[in-house]
Design a protein around this motif. Structure first.
Motif, PDB file in Angstrom:
ATOM      1  N   ASP A  70       0.811  -1.226   0.000  1.00  0.00           N
ATOM      2  CA  ASP A  70       0.000   0.000   0.000  1.00  0.00           C
ATOM      3  C   ASP A  70       0.844   1.275   0.000  1.00  0.00           C
ATOM      4  N   PHE A  71       1.940   1.292   0.727  1.00  0.00           N
ATOM      5  CA  PHE A  71       2.763   2.505   0.750  1.00  0.00           C
ATOM      6  C   PHE A  71       3.325   2.817  -0.625  1.00  0.00           C
ATOM      7  N   CYS A  99       0.655   4.004  -2.990  1.00  0.00           N
ATOM      8  CA  CYS A  99       0.184   5.359  -2.666  1.00  0.00           C
ATOM      9  C   CYS A  99       1.280   6.412  -2.798  1.00  0.00           C
ATOM     10  N   VAL A 156       3.771   6.923  -0.793  1.00  0.00           N
ATOM     11  CA  VAL A 156       4.037   7.472   0.534  1.00  0.00           C
ATOM     12  C   VAL A 156       5.219   6.723   1.125  1.00  0.00           C
ATOM     13  N   PRO A 211       7.299   4.712   3.498  1.00  0.00           N
ATOM     14  CA  PRO A 211       6.815   3.840   4.568  1.00  0.00           C
ATOM     15  C   PRO A 211       7.420   4.180   5.924  1.00  0.00           C
ATOM     16  N   GLN A 229       1.465   1.732  11.087  1.00  0.00           N
ATOM     17  CA  GLN A 229       1.637   1.956   9.656  1.00  0.00           C
ATOM     18  C   GLN A 229       0.352   2.474   9.010  1.00  0.00           C
ATOM     19  N   THR A 230      -0.777   1.892   9.401  1.00  0.00           N
ATOM     20  CA  THR A 230      -2.040   2.270   8.769  1.00  0.00           C
ATOM     21  C   THR A 230      -2.464   3.676   9.152  1.00  0.00           C
ATOM     22  N   LEU A 247      -0.246   6.110   7.235  1.00  0.00           N
ATOM     23  CA  LEU A 247      -0.625   6.176   5.824  1.00  0.00           C
ATOM     24  C   LEU A 247      -1.932   6.945   5.653  1.00  0.00           C
ATOM     25  N   ARG A 289      -1.370  10.707   6.129  1.00  0.00           N
ATOM     26  CA  ARG A 289      -0.661  11.333   5.005  1.00  0.00           C
ATOM     27  C   ARG A 289      -1.550  11.441   3.777  1.00  0.00           C
ATOM     28  N   THR A 328       3.054  15.243  -0.335  1.00  0.00           N
ATOM     29  CA  THR A 328       2.863  14.490   0.893  1.00  0.00           C
ATOM     30  C   THR A 328       3.853  14.982   1.936  1.00  0.00           C
TER      31      THR A 328
END
Length: 236
Positions: free
Chosen positions: A42-43, A46, A48, A50, A58-59, A62, A65, A81
């Protein structure tokens, strides 16, 4: 990399303003997040950077951001970001101020132009159970704040202790980028709360030439779904 990608661990980004009083030229974006739905990619999907930590850490990072990037996009038209500084504070693009908050499955970011706002501080908390609120009260509240709560029933005390905690977190976020100095719960106090959920706060220590002891600041808050959301806004 896709800066428009929304991971399944986050609900669609929401531009609803849950606070009682809108602010000019300020954008607030929020989402709900679920750590159990975080994917290892996912990072990168996206775009972003990590962070290390358990799935929850982490969630929430994320999600925060993604909210900040969307808020910046709405205001500036540029996808950016905020990085995480050495002091762990978000690094906003030149000319922008903002704040990110996350907790208990809710994340949000508020952003404004530095020509309009000196500081913005946003904080989300769940209302504490009465037993926890009482355990923490002496750490969070000044003697004057404690005295004003003495006659309240337990449930109302817990709500007010939770509110003061959140407001002081928001106050720190709004002021820290200006003063670059850490300060603590006992260094400020809540003066008043009105029927429209507006608040006044006062510094009890000298933080900066612009922010001596006795300085008063305004804020507001909202309650929804068991959450307390507070915002301290400092106009230019």
């Amino acid at each position: 990399m896709n800066t428009a990608y929304l991971p399944s661990c986050c609900s669609p980004l929401n531009d609803h303003w849950p606070l009682p009083h809108a602010l000019p030229a300020v954008q607030l974006i929020s989402t709900r997040f679920s750590p159990e739905l975080l994917d290892a990619e996912d990072f990168s999907r996206c775009a972003v950077e990590p962070v290390r930590g358990v799935a929850k850490r982490q969630t929430e990072y994320l999600a925060g951001r993604l909210c900040a990037r969307e808020a910046l996009m709405r205001l500036t038209g540029i996808s950016a970001t905020p990085a995480c500084g050495e002091d762990r504070a978000p690094q906003w693009p030149l000319g922008m101020v903002g704040s990110i908050t996350h907790g208990s499955g809710w994340a949000g970011a508020v952003v404004g132009n530095s020509t309009d706002w000196r500081g913005l501080g946003l904080d989300i908390e769940q209302i504490m159970p009465a037993s926890r609120a009482e355990r923490l009260a002496a750490e969070i509240l000044t003697p004057s704040e404690l005295f004003r709560l003495e006659t309240l029933p337990n449930e109302q005390r817990a709500q007010r202790i939770s509110l003061i905690f959140s407001l002081k977190e928001s106050l720190f976020k709004a002021l820290y980028p200006q003063v670059l100095q850490h300060f603590y719960f006992q260094d400020a106090e809540l003066l008043s709360v009105d029927a429209d959920n507006n608040v006044r706060m006062r510094l009890l220590i000298d933080l900066h030439a612009d922010w001596p002891a006795g300085s008063e600041l305004a804020g507001q808050f909202a309650e929804f779904d068991g959450y307390l959301l507070s915002l301290v806004s400092i106009p230019r």
